[in-house]
Write a protein that holds these residues in place. Structure first.
Motif, PDB file in Angstrom:
ATOM      1  N   ARG A   1       0.829  -1.207   0.000  1.00  0.00           N
ATOM      2  CA  ARG A   1       0.000   0.000   0.000  1.00  0.00           C
ATOM      3  C   ARG A   1       0.863   1.256   0.000  1.00  0.00           C
ATOM      4  O   ARG A   1       0.554   2.233  -0.667  1.00  0.00           O
ATOM      5  CB  ARG A   1      -0.921  -0.022   1.217  1.00  0.00           C
TER       6      ARG A   1
ATOM      7  N   ARG B   1      -0.254   9.214   2.070  1.00  0.00           N
ATOM      8  CA  ARG B   1      -1.558   8.675   2.481  1.00  0.00           C
ATOM      9  C   ARG B   1      -2.156   9.491   3.615  1.00  0.00           C
ATOM     10  O   ARG B   1      -3.351   9.780   3.629  1.00  0.00           O
ATOM     11  CB  ARG B   1      -1.419   7.217   2.906  1.00  0.00           C
TER      12      ARG B   1
ATOM     13  N   GLU C   1       1.726   4.515  -3.812  1.00  0.00           N
ATOM     14  CA  GLU C   1       1.606   5.965  -3.934  1.00  0.00           C
ATOM     15  C   GLU C   1       2.518   6.468  -5.044  1.00  0.00           C
ATOM     16  O   GLU C   1       3.663   6.009  -5.188  1.00  0.00           O
ATOM     17  CB  GLU C   1       1.986   6.655  -2.624  1.00  0.00           C
TER      18      GLU C   1
END
Length: 104
Positions: A12, A92, A16
């Motif tokens: 995760r 994030r 980005e």
């Protein structure tokens, strides 16, 4: 096979765009430094300093490792991965808007 939380979190973080862009820049700098060092016959090339500084502080572990090109590459790769994870986490967090609310 179960998906471990660490691997899921790493995937995760590296999804980005900012983290991927940083990793690409670090890879280009590393390849440039290796080519510039191989092309220098005098043995006094300082091109390796640029990728080390771009991936600091994680890559500064190379100062304690033996003088070998593989250790240099490993230190730069480790520093880039750590920094990319931090960049992805920050991106994030900023995207979620976890900052303080408006002052009333």
């Amino acid at each position: 096979m179960t998906d471990r939380p660490f691997i899921r979190r790493l995937r995760r973080t590296h999804s980005e765009a900012a983290a991927l862009f940083y990793l690409a820049i670090c890879a280009v700098l590393l390849v440039w430094a290796l080519v510039a060092t191989m092309g220098d016959d005098s043995g006094e090339s300082m091109a390796g300093v640029i990728p080390l500084l771009a991936t600091a502080p994680g890559s500064l572990v190379v100062l304690a490792l033996p003088d070998d090109p593989l250790w240099f590459i490993a230190a730069v790769a480790l520093g880039a991965e750590v920094n990319a994870a931090v960049i992805g986490w920050c991106a994030r967090a900023l995207g979620r808007g976890d900052g303080p609310g408006p002052a009333s």
